[in-house]
Design a protein around this motif. Structure first.
Motif, PDB file in Angstrom:
ATOM      1  N   MET B   1      13.337   3.044   8.569  1.00  0.00           N
ATOM      2  CA  MET B   1      12.417   1.282   8.823  1.00  0.00           C
ATOM      3  C   MET B   1      10.954   2.254   7.769  1.00  0.00           C
ATOM      4  SD  MET B   1      12.095  -0.530  10.721  1.00  0.00           S
ATOM      5  CE  MET B   1      10.508  -2.288  11.369  1.00  0.00           C
ATOM      6  N   GLU B   2      10.328   3.516   7.450  1.00  0.00           N
ATOM      7  CA  GLU B   2       9.739   3.708   7.124  1.00  0.00           C
ATOM      8  C   GLU B   2       9.364   3.710   6.129  1.00  0.00           C
ATOM      9  OE1 GLU B   2       6.561   7.684   6.761  1.00  0.00           O
ATOM     10  OE2 GLU B   2       7.893   8.131   8.274  1.00  0.00           O
ATOM     11  N   LYS B   3      10.727   3.019   5.462  1.00  0.00           N
ATOM     12  CA  LYS B   3      10.622   3.365   3.738  1.00  0.00           C
ATOM     13  C   LYS B   3      10.666   1.775   3.537  1.00  0.00           C
ATOM     14  CE  LYS B   3      12.809   4.257  -0.392  1.00  0.00           C
ATOM     15  NZ  LYS B   3      14.614   4.830  -1.362  1.00  0.00           N
ATOM     16  N   SER B   4      11.567   1.139   5.008  1.00  0.00           N
ATOM     17  CA  SER B   4      11.149  -0.287   5.125  1.00  0.00           C
ATOM     18  C   SER B   4      10.123  -1.300   4.575  1.00  0.00           C
ATOM     19  CB  SER B   4      11.700  -1.198   5.524  1.00  0.00           C
ATOM     20  OG  SER B   4      11.788  -2.041   5.906  1.00  0.00           O
ATOM     21  N   SER B   5       9.184  -0.683   5.485  1.00  0.00           N
ATOM     22  CA  SER B   5       7.773  -0.633   5.265  1.00  0.00           C
ATOM     23  C   SER B   5       6.798  -0.583   4.487  1.00  0.00           C
ATOM     24  CB  SER B   5       6.795  -0.288   7.023  1.00  0.00           C
ATOM     25  OG  SER B   5       6.635   1.356   6.762  1.00  0.00           O
ATOM     26  N   GLN B   6       6.951   0.188   3.648  1.00  0.00           N
ATOM     27  CA  GLN B   6       6.326   1.313   2.615  1.00  0.00           C
ATOM     28  C   GLN B   6       6.628  -0.329   1.675  1.00  0.00           C
ATOM     29  OE1 GLN B   6       7.496   4.778   1.281  1.00  0.00           O
ATOM     30  NE2 GLN B   6       5.437   5.848  -0.084  1.00  0.00           N
ATOM     31  N   ALA B   7       8.377   0.019   1.240  1.00  0.00           N
ATOM     32  CA  ALA B   7       8.687  -1.147   0.741  1.00  0.00           C
ATOM     33  C   ALA B   7       7.918  -2.997   1.128  1.00  0.00           C
ATOM     34  CB  ALA B   7       9.976  -0.847   0.118  1.00  0.00           C
ATOM     35  N   LEU B   8       7.812  -2.902   1.904  1.00  0.00           N
ATOM     36  CA  LEU B   8       6.948  -4.545   2.021  1.00  0.00           C
ATOM     37  C   LEU B   8       5.554  -4.366   1.699  1.00  0.00           C
ATOM     38  CD1 LEU B   8       8.139  -6.871   3.320  1.00  0.00           C
ATOM     39  CD2 LEU B   8       7.094  -6.123   5.431  1.00  0.00           C
ATOM     40  N   ALA B   9       5.118  -3.354   1.686  1.00  0.00           N
ATOM     41  CA  ALA B   9       3.926  -2.941   1.366  1.00  0.00           C
ATOM     42  C   ALA B   9       3.766  -2.857  -0.154  1.00  0.00           C
ATOM     43  CB  ALA B   9       2.660  -2.059   1.808  1.00  0.00           C
ATOM     44  N   TYR B  10       4.564  -1.927  -0.832  1.00  0.00           N
ATOM     45  CA  TYR B  10       4.319  -2.472  -2.400  1.00  0.00           C
ATOM     46  C   TYR B  10       4.455  -3.817  -3.101  1.00  0.00           C
ATOM     47  CZ  TYR B  10       3.849   2.635  -2.938  1.00  0.00           C
ATOM     48  OH  TYR B  10       3.481   4.016  -3.052  1.00  0.00           O
ATOM     49  N   LEU B  11       5.693  -4.552  -1.462  1.00  0.00           N
ATOM     50  CA  LEU B  11       5.480  -5.336  -2.422  1.00  0.00           C
ATOM     51  C   LEU B  11       4.467  -6.651  -2.474  1.00  0.00           C
ATOM     52  CD1 LEU B  11       8.699  -7.469  -3.724  1.00  0.00           C
ATOM     53  CD2 LEU B  11       8.078  -7.932  -0.932  1.00  0.00           C
ATOM     54  N   PHE B  12       4.331  -6.660  -1.463  1.00  0.00           N
ATOM     55  CA  PHE B  12       2.202  -7.054  -0.779  1.00  0.00           C
ATOM     56  C   PHE B  12       1.528  -7.121  -2.109  1.00  0.00           C
ATOM     57  CE2 PHE B  12      -1.027  -7.869   0.316  1.00  0.00           C
ATOM     58  CZ  PHE B  12      -1.312  -8.940   0.785  1.00  0.00           C
ATOM     59  N   ALA B  13       1.652  -5.564  -2.611  1.00  0.00           N
ATOM     60  CA  ALA B  13       0.505  -5.531  -3.526  1.00  0.00           C
ATOM     61  C   ALA B  13       0.835  -5.670  -4.718  1.00  0.00           C
ATOM     62  CB  ALA B  13       1.027  -3.929  -3.425  1.00  0.00           C
ATOM     63  N   ALA B  14       2.034  -5.676  -5.847  1.00  0.00           N
ATOM     64  CA  ALA B  14       2.697  -6.067  -6.078  1.00  0.00           C
ATOM     65  C   ALA B  14       2.302  -7.714  -6.988  1.00  0.00           C
ATOM     66  CB  ALA B  14       4.538  -5.783  -6.488  1.00  0.00           C
ATOM     67  N   TYR B  15       3.070  -8.356  -5.430  1.00  0.00           N
ATOM     68  CA  TYR B  15       2.688  -9.639  -5.849  1.00  0.00           C
ATOM     69  C   TYR B  15       1.553  -9.935  -5.992  1.00  0.00           C
ATOM     70  CZ  TYR B  15       3.128 -14.881  -5.067  1.00  0.00           C
ATOM     71  OH  TYR B  15       3.194 -15.770  -5.439  1.00  0.00           O
ATOM     72  N   SER B  16       0.234  -9.479  -5.269  1.00  0.00           N
ATOM     73  CA  SER B  16      -1.527  -9.819  -4.972  1.00  0.00           C
ATOM     74  C   SER B  16      -1.888  -9.427  -6.640  1.00  0.00           C
ATOM     75  CB  SER B  16      -2.415  -8.736  -4.020  1.00  0.00           C
ATOM     76  OG  SER B  16      -1.221  -8.783  -3.110  1.00  0.00           O
ATOM     77  N   VAL B  17      -0.989  -8.305  -7.204  1.00  0.00           N
ATOM     78  CA  VAL B  17      -0.930  -8.318  -7.989  1.00  0.00           C
ATOM     79  C   VAL B  17      -1.254  -9.737  -9.276  1.00  0.00           C
ATOM     80  CG1 VAL B  17      -1.156  -6.839 -10.830  1.00  0.00           C
ATOM     81  CG2 VAL B  17      -1.493  -5.233  -8.511  1.00  0.00           C
ATOM     82  N   ILE B  18      -0.679 -10.192  -9.122  1.00  0.00           N
ATOM     83  CA  ILE B  18       0.068 -11.571  -9.730  1.00  0.00           C
ATOM     84  C   ILE B  18      -1.538 -12.200 -10.037  1.00  0.00           C
ATOM     85  CG2 ILE B  18       0.797 -13.319 -10.542  1.00  0.00           C
ATOM     86  CD1 ILE B  18       3.047 -11.844  -8.855  1.00  0.00           C
ATOM     87  N   TRP B  19      -1.938 -12.769  -8.319  1.00  0.00           N
ATOM     88  CA  TRP B  19      -2.783 -13.292  -8.390  1.00  0.00           C
ATOM     89  C   TRP B  19      -4.639 -12.807  -8.875  1.00  0.00           C
ATOM     90  CZ3 TRP B  19      -1.130 -17.556  -9.432  1.00  0.00           C
ATOM     91  CH2 TRP B  19       0.073 -17.641  -8.712  1.00  0.00           C
ATOM     92  N   ILE B  20      -4.512 -11.050  -8.947  1.00  0.00           N
ATOM     93  CA  ILE B  20      -5.392 -10.764  -9.394  1.00  0.00           C
ATOM     94  C   ILE B  20      -5.845 -10.819 -10.546  1.00  0.00           C
ATOM     95  CG2 ILE B  20      -7.270  -8.698  -9.344  1.00  0.00           C
ATOM     96  CD1 ILE B  20      -5.702  -7.515  -6.472  1.00  0.00           C
ATOM     97  N   ILE B  21      -5.404 -10.671 -11.581  1.00  0.00           N
ATOM     98  CA  ILE B  21      -5.224 -10.707 -12.583  1.00  0.00           C
ATOM     99  C   ILE B  21      -5.498 -12.046 -13.372  1.00  0.00           C
ATOM    100  CG2 ILE B  21      -3.442 -10.468 -14.677  1.00  0.00           C
ATOM    101  CD1 ILE B  21      -2.568  -7.590 -14.114  1.00  0.00           C
ATOM    102  N   ILE B  22      -5.032 -13.757 -12.670  1.00  0.00           N
ATOM    103  CA  ILE B  22      -4.642 -14.471 -13.436  1.00  0.00           C
ATOM    104  C   ILE B  22      -6.383 -14.683 -12.805  1.00  0.00           C
ATOM    105  CG2 ILE B  22      -4.401 -17.056 -12.327  1.00  0.00           C
ATOM    106  CD1 ILE B  22      -1.611 -15.492 -13.943  1.00  0.00           C
ATOM    107  N   ALA B  23      -7.012 -14.517 -11.772  1.00  0.00           N
ATOM    108  CA  ALA B  23      -8.087 -14.745 -11.310  1.00  0.00           C
ATOM    109  C   ALA B  23      -9.107 -13.961 -11.694  1.00  0.00           C
ATOM    110  CB  ALA B  23      -8.223 -14.159  -9.966  1.00  0.00           C
ATOM    111  N   ILE B  24      -9.243 -13.070 -12.531  1.00  0.00           N
ATOM    112  CA  ILE B  24      -9.953 -12.274 -13.111  1.00  0.00           C
ATOM    113  C   ILE B  24     -10.050 -13.094 -14.776  1.00  0.00           C
ATOM    114  CG2 ILE B  24     -10.146 -10.224 -15.261  1.00  0.00           C
ATOM    115  CD1 ILE B  24      -8.835  -8.510 -13.112  1.00  0.00           C
TER     116      ILE B  24
END
Lengths: 230, 50
Positions: B1-24
Protein backbone atom coordinates in the motif's frame (compact mmCIF):
# COMPACT_ATOMS: atom_id res chain seq x y z
CA UNK A 1 7.57 37.71 -45.25
CA UNK A 2 5.34 35.08 -46.83
CA UNK A 3 1.77 34.96 -45.59
CA UNK A 4 1.39 32.86 -42.46
CA UNK A 5 -1.77 30.78 -42.23
CA UNK A 6 -2.97 31.41 -38.66
CA UNK A 7 -6.02 29.20 -39.18
CA UNK A 8 -3.74 26.14 -39.23
CA UNK A 9 -2.29 27.21 -35.85
CA UNK A 10 -5.75 27.68 -34.34
CA UNK A 11 -6.80 24.27 -35.65
CA UNK A 12 -3.64 22.64 -34.26
CA UNK A 13 -4.17 24.32 -30.90
CA UNK A 14 -7.72 23.00 -30.69
CA UNK A 15 -6.66 19.53 -31.81
CA UNK A 16 -3.77 19.44 -29.32
CA UNK A 17 -5.98 20.64 -26.48
CA UNK A 18 -8.74 18.06 -27.13
CA UNK A 19 -6.38 15.16 -27.80
CA UNK A 20 -4.34 15.93 -24.66
CA UNK A 21 -7.53 15.91 -22.59
CA UNK A 22 -8.60 12.59 -24.14
CA UNK A 23 -5.09 11.20 -23.55
CA UNK A 24 -5.30 12.30 -19.91
CA UNK A 25 -8.60 10.45 -19.47
CA UNK A 26 -7.38 7.32 -21.26
CA UNK A 27 -4.11 7.26 -19.34
CA UNK A 28 -5.40 7.72 -15.82
CA UNK A 29 -8.96 6.39 -15.91
CA UNK A 30 -9.63 4.18 -18.94
CA UNK A 31 -6.48 2.06 -19.24
CA UNK A 32 -5.91 -0.72 -16.74
CA UNK A 33 -3.11 -0.85 -14.19
CA UNK A 34 -0.35 -3.14 -15.40
CA UNK A 35 0.06 -6.19 -13.14
CA UNK A 36 3.85 -6.38 -12.81
CA UNK A 37 4.87 -2.72 -12.64
CA UNK A 38 1.70 -1.32 -11.07
CA UNK A 39 0.47 2.25 -11.50
CA UNK A 40 3.95 3.63 -12.25
CA UNK A 41 3.72 1.94 -15.68
CA UNK A 42 1.37 4.78 -16.70
CA UNK A 43 4.43 7.03 -17.04
CA UNK A 44 5.00 5.19 -20.34
CA UNK A 45 2.01 6.96 -21.88
CA UNK A 46 3.90 10.24 -21.84
CA UNK A 47 7.53 9.11 -21.47
CA UNK A 48 7.55 7.18 -24.78
CA UNK A 49 5.59 9.84 -26.77
CA UNK A 50 8.08 12.43 -25.42
CA UNK A 51 10.96 10.32 -26.76
CA UNK A 52 9.17 9.79 -30.09
CA UNK A 53 8.64 13.54 -30.55
CA UNK A 54 12.29 14.23 -29.69
CA UNK A 55 13.37 11.69 -32.36
CA UNK A 56 10.97 13.26 -34.86
CA UNK A 57 12.32 16.74 -34.08
CA UNK A 58 15.93 15.65 -34.54
CA UNK A 59 15.01 13.84 -37.75
CA UNK A 60 13.56 17.14 -39.06
CA UNK A 61 16.84 18.85 -38.06
CA UNK A 62 18.71 16.15 -40.01
CA UNK A 63 16.58 16.48 -43.19
CA UNK A 64 16.45 20.30 -43.08
CA UNK A 65 20.23 20.41 -42.58
CA UNK A 66 20.80 18.25 -45.66
CA UNK A 67 18.43 20.45 -47.67
CA UNK A 68 20.19 23.59 -46.46
CA UNK A 69 23.60 22.29 -47.55
CA UNK A 70 22.10 21.29 -50.91
CA UNK A 71 20.06 24.42 -51.73
CA UNK A 72 21.57 27.06 -49.39
CA UNK A 73 18.00 28.03 -48.48
CA UNK A 74 17.89 29.97 -45.19
CA UNK A 75 14.32 28.73 -44.58
CA UNK A 76 15.74 25.24 -44.03
CA UNK A 77 18.14 26.65 -41.45
CA UNK A 78 15.23 28.28 -39.64
CA UNK A 79 13.31 24.97 -39.65
CA UNK A 80 16.27 23.02 -38.25
CA UNK A 81 16.90 25.68 -35.58
CA UNK A 82 13.24 25.65 -34.49
CA UNK A 83 13.00 21.87 -34.54
CA UNK A 84 16.16 21.40 -32.47
CA UNK A 85 14.94 23.90 -29.90
CA UNK A 86 11.48 22.35 -29.49
CA UNK A 87 12.96 18.82 -29.64
CA UNK A 88 15.25 19.58 -26.68
CA UNK A 89 12.23 20.31 -24.47
CA UNK A 90 10.63 16.96 -25.29
CA UNK A 91 14.00 15.25 -24.87
CA UNK A 92 14.23 16.86 -21.40
CA UNK A 93 10.73 15.58 -20.55
CA UNK A 94 11.82 12.03 -21.41
CA UNK A 95 15.08 12.44 -19.55
CA UNK A 96 13.29 13.51 -16.34
CA UNK A 97 10.27 11.17 -16.46
CA UNK A 98 12.52 8.13 -17.15
CA UNK A 99 14.45 8.29 -13.86
CA UNK A 100 11.21 9.00 -11.94
CA UNK A 101 9.87 5.71 -13.31
CA UNK A 102 13.24 4.00 -12.71
CA UNK A 103 13.22 5.02 -9.05
CA UNK A 104 10.10 2.90 -8.49
CA UNK A 105 10.65 0.14 -11.06
CA UNK A 106 14.41 -0.36 -10.65
CA UNK A 107 14.92 1.11 -7.19
CA UNK A 108 17.35 3.72 -8.48
CA UNK A 109 17.27 6.97 -10.43
CA UNK A 110 20.01 6.19 -12.91
CA UNK A 111 22.31 3.36 -13.97
CA UNK A 112 25.48 4.46 -15.76
CA UNK A 113 25.94 0.94 -17.13
CA UNK A 114 22.63 1.16 -19.02
CA UNK A 115 23.42 2.02 -22.67
CA UNK A 116 19.82 3.17 -23.19
CA UNK A 117 20.14 5.89 -20.59
CA UNK A 118 23.66 6.91 -21.53
CA UNK A 119 23.00 7.19 -25.28
CA UNK A 120 19.87 9.25 -24.57
CA UNK A 121 21.78 11.59 -22.25
CA UNK A 122 24.42 11.99 -24.96
CA UNK A 123 21.63 12.81 -27.45
CA UNK A 124 20.33 15.56 -25.16
CA UNK A 125 23.86 16.96 -24.69
CA UNK A 126 24.49 16.85 -28.45
CA UNK A 127 21.50 19.05 -29.24
CA UNK A 128 22.27 21.43 -26.38
CA UNK A 129 25.67 21.67 -28.10
CA UNK A 130 23.86 22.40 -31.37
CA UNK A 131 22.13 25.44 -29.83
CA UNK A 132 25.35 26.59 -28.14
CA UNK A 133 27.12 26.39 -31.51
CA UNK A 134 24.39 28.51 -33.11
CA UNK A 135 24.89 31.20 -30.49
CA UNK A 136 28.66 31.12 -30.84
CA UNK A 137 28.92 32.01 -34.55
CA UNK A 138 28.20 35.62 -35.59
CA UNK A 139 28.01 35.40 -39.36
CA UNK A 140 24.57 34.16 -40.48
CA UNK A 141 25.66 32.01 -43.38
CA UNK A 142 28.63 30.44 -41.58
CA UNK A 143 26.41 29.72 -38.58
CA UNK A 144 23.83 28.04 -40.78
CA UNK A 145 26.50 25.94 -42.53
CA UNK A 146 28.23 24.84 -39.29
CA UNK A 147 24.87 24.07 -37.69
CA UNK A 148 23.79 22.03 -40.72
CA UNK A 149 26.94 19.88 -40.62
CA UNK A 150 26.57 19.47 -36.84
CA UNK A 151 22.85 18.63 -37.21
CA UNK A 152 23.64 15.84 -39.65
CA UNK A 153 26.46 14.36 -37.54
CA UNK A 154 24.51 14.61 -34.25
CA UNK A 155 21.64 12.60 -35.71
CA UNK A 156 23.95 9.55 -35.76
CA UNK A 157 23.14 9.12 -32.06
CA UNK A 158 19.39 8.60 -32.70
CA UNK A 159 19.75 5.10 -34.28
CA UNK A 160 22.14 4.23 -31.43
CA UNK A 161 19.48 5.13 -28.85
CA UNK A 162 16.81 3.11 -30.71
CA UNK A 163 19.12 0.09 -31.08
CA UNK A 164 20.08 0.24 -27.41
CA UNK A 165 16.40 0.46 -26.36
CA UNK A 166 15.29 -2.45 -28.54
CA UNK A 167 18.27 -4.80 -28.48
CA UNK A 168 20.72 -3.98 -25.70
CA UNK A 169 18.50 -5.18 -22.89
CA UNK A 170 20.05 -5.52 -19.51
CA UNK A 171 18.17 -6.99 -16.57
CA UNK A 172 15.96 -3.93 -16.25
CA UNK A 173 12.58 -3.71 -18.01
CA UNK A 174 11.91 -0.91 -20.51
CA UNK A 175 8.72 0.14 -22.34
CA UNK A 176 10.24 -0.02 -25.84
CA UNK A 177 10.53 -3.80 -26.24
CA UNK A 178 7.13 -4.27 -24.52
CA UNK A 179 5.37 -1.91 -26.93
CA UNK A 180 7.05 -3.19 -30.05
CA UNK A 181 6.60 -6.88 -29.26
CA UNK A 182 3.35 -8.66 -30.10
CA UNK A 183 0.89 -8.97 -27.26
CA UNK A 184 2.86 -6.51 -25.13
CA UNK A 185 -0.07 -4.18 -24.54
CA UNK A 186 -3.77 -4.87 -24.04
CA UNK A 187 -6.22 -3.00 -26.37
CA UNK A 188 -7.09 -0.36 -23.75
CA UNK A 189 -3.41 0.30 -23.08
CA UNK A 190 -2.72 0.47 -26.82
CA UNK A 191 -5.51 3.03 -27.25
CA UNK A 192 -4.16 5.19 -24.41
CA UNK A 193 -0.65 4.92 -25.80
CA UNK A 194 -1.50 5.82 -29.41
CA UNK A 195 -3.84 8.70 -28.47
CA UNK A 196 -1.09 10.08 -26.25
CA UNK A 197 1.42 9.64 -29.09
CA UNK A 198 -0.93 11.55 -31.40
CA UNK A 199 -1.53 14.33 -28.85
CA UNK A 200 2.21 14.84 -28.27
CA UNK A 201 2.86 14.89 -32.01
CA UNK A 202 0.18 17.55 -32.60
CA UNK A 203 1.55 19.61 -29.69
CA UNK A 204 5.02 19.37 -31.18
CA UNK A 205 3.84 20.46 -34.66
CA UNK A 206 2.04 23.44 -33.09
CA UNK A 207 5.09 24.53 -31.06
CA UNK A 208 7.34 24.00 -34.07
CA UNK A 209 5.15 26.15 -36.32
CA UNK A 210 5.02 28.94 -33.72
CA UNK A 211 8.80 28.84 -33.28
CA UNK A 212 9.39 28.95 -37.04
CA UNK A 213 7.04 31.95 -37.22
CA UNK A 214 8.98 33.78 -34.49
CA UNK A 215 12.35 32.98 -36.06
CA UNK A 216 11.13 34.36 -39.38
CA UNK A 217 10.08 37.61 -37.68
CA UNK A 218 13.49 37.78 -35.97
CA UNK A 219 15.11 37.36 -39.38
CA UNK A 220 12.94 40.11 -40.89
CA UNK A 221 13.78 42.51 -38.05
CA UNK A 222 17.47 41.77 -38.45
CA UNK A 223 17.27 42.49 -42.19
CA UNK A 224 15.40 45.75 -41.53
CA UNK A 225 18.02 46.81 -38.98
CA UNK A 226 20.77 46.11 -41.52
CA UNK A 227 18.95 48.20 -44.13
CA UNK A 228 18.63 51.07 -41.67
CA UNK A 229 22.31 50.69 -40.81
CA UNK A 230 21.77 49.93 -37.14
CA UNK B 1 0.00 0.00 0.00
CA UNK B 2 2.83 2.34 0.94
CA UNK B 3 4.67 1.52 -2.27
CA UNK B 4 1.51 2.09 -4.27
CA UNK B 5 0.92 5.56 -2.80
CA UNK B 6 4.59 6.37 -3.35
CA UNK B 7 4.22 5.26 -6.99
CA UNK B 8 1.17 7.49 -7.35
CA UNK B 9 3.14 10.48 -6.03
CA UNK B 10 5.96 9.75 -8.47
CA UNK B 11 3.45 9.39 -11.32
CA UNK B 12 1.94 12.75 -10.43
CA UNK B 13 5.42 14.31 -10.27
CA UNK B 14 6.30 12.91 -13.69
CA UNK B 15 3.08 14.20 -15.23
CA UNK B 16 3.65 17.63 -13.71
CA UNK B 17 7.17 17.73 -15.17
CA UNK B 18 5.69 17.79 -18.70
CA UNK B 19 3.60 20.86 -18.03
CA UNK B 20 6.30 22.63 -16.04
CA UNK B 21 8.73 22.19 -18.96
CA UNK B 22 6.13 23.26 -21.55
CA UNK B 23 5.27 26.28 -19.34
CA UNK B 24 8.97 27.23 -19.11
CA UNK B 25 9.18 27.00 -22.90
CA UNK B 26 6.11 29.20 -23.36
CA UNK B 27 7.49 31.75 -20.87
CA UNK B 28 10.76 31.94 -22.79
CA UNK B 29 8.79 32.37 -26.03
CA UNK B 30 6.70 35.12 -24.40
CA UNK B 31 9.90 36.88 -23.39
CA UNK B 32 11.18 36.64 -26.97
CA UNK B 33 7.91 38.05 -28.34
CA UNK B 34 8.04 41.08 -26.03
CA UNK B 35 11.68 41.67 -27.06
CA UNK B 36 10.69 41.49 -30.74
CA UNK B 37 7.83 43.96 -30.13
CA UNK B 38 10.29 46.38 -28.54
CA UNK B 39 12.64 45.97 -31.51
CA UNK B 40 9.77 46.70 -33.91
CA UNK B 41 8.77 49.83 -31.96
CA UNK B 42 12.37 51.07 -32.05
CA UNK B 43 12.54 50.42 -35.78
CA UNK B 44 9.29 52.31 -36.35
CA UNK B 45 10.65 55.28 -34.41
CA UNK B 46 13.87 55.35 -36.40
CA UNK B 47 11.89 55.15 -39.65
CA UNK B 48 9.75 58.12 -38.55
CA UNK B 49 12.88 60.14 -37.73
CA UNK B 50 14.32 59.38 -41.17
Amino acid sequence: MEKWNKKIDYFLFLLAFISLLVALYLTFIYSRIEKEMGIIQKIFYFHVPGAWVAFLAFFIVFIASILFLKNKDIKMDIISHASAEVGIYFCTITLITGPIWGRIAWGKWWDWLEPRLDTYLVLWALYIGYLVLRNAVEDDFRRARFAAVYGIVAFADVPLVIISILFLRKFMPHPGPIIFSRGGLTPDMKLAFFVSLFAFTVLFILLLRRRIFLLRIEEEIKNLKNKLGR
Amino acid sequence: MEKSSQALAYLFAAYSVIWIIIAIYLLIMGEKISRLRKDLENLEESLKKK
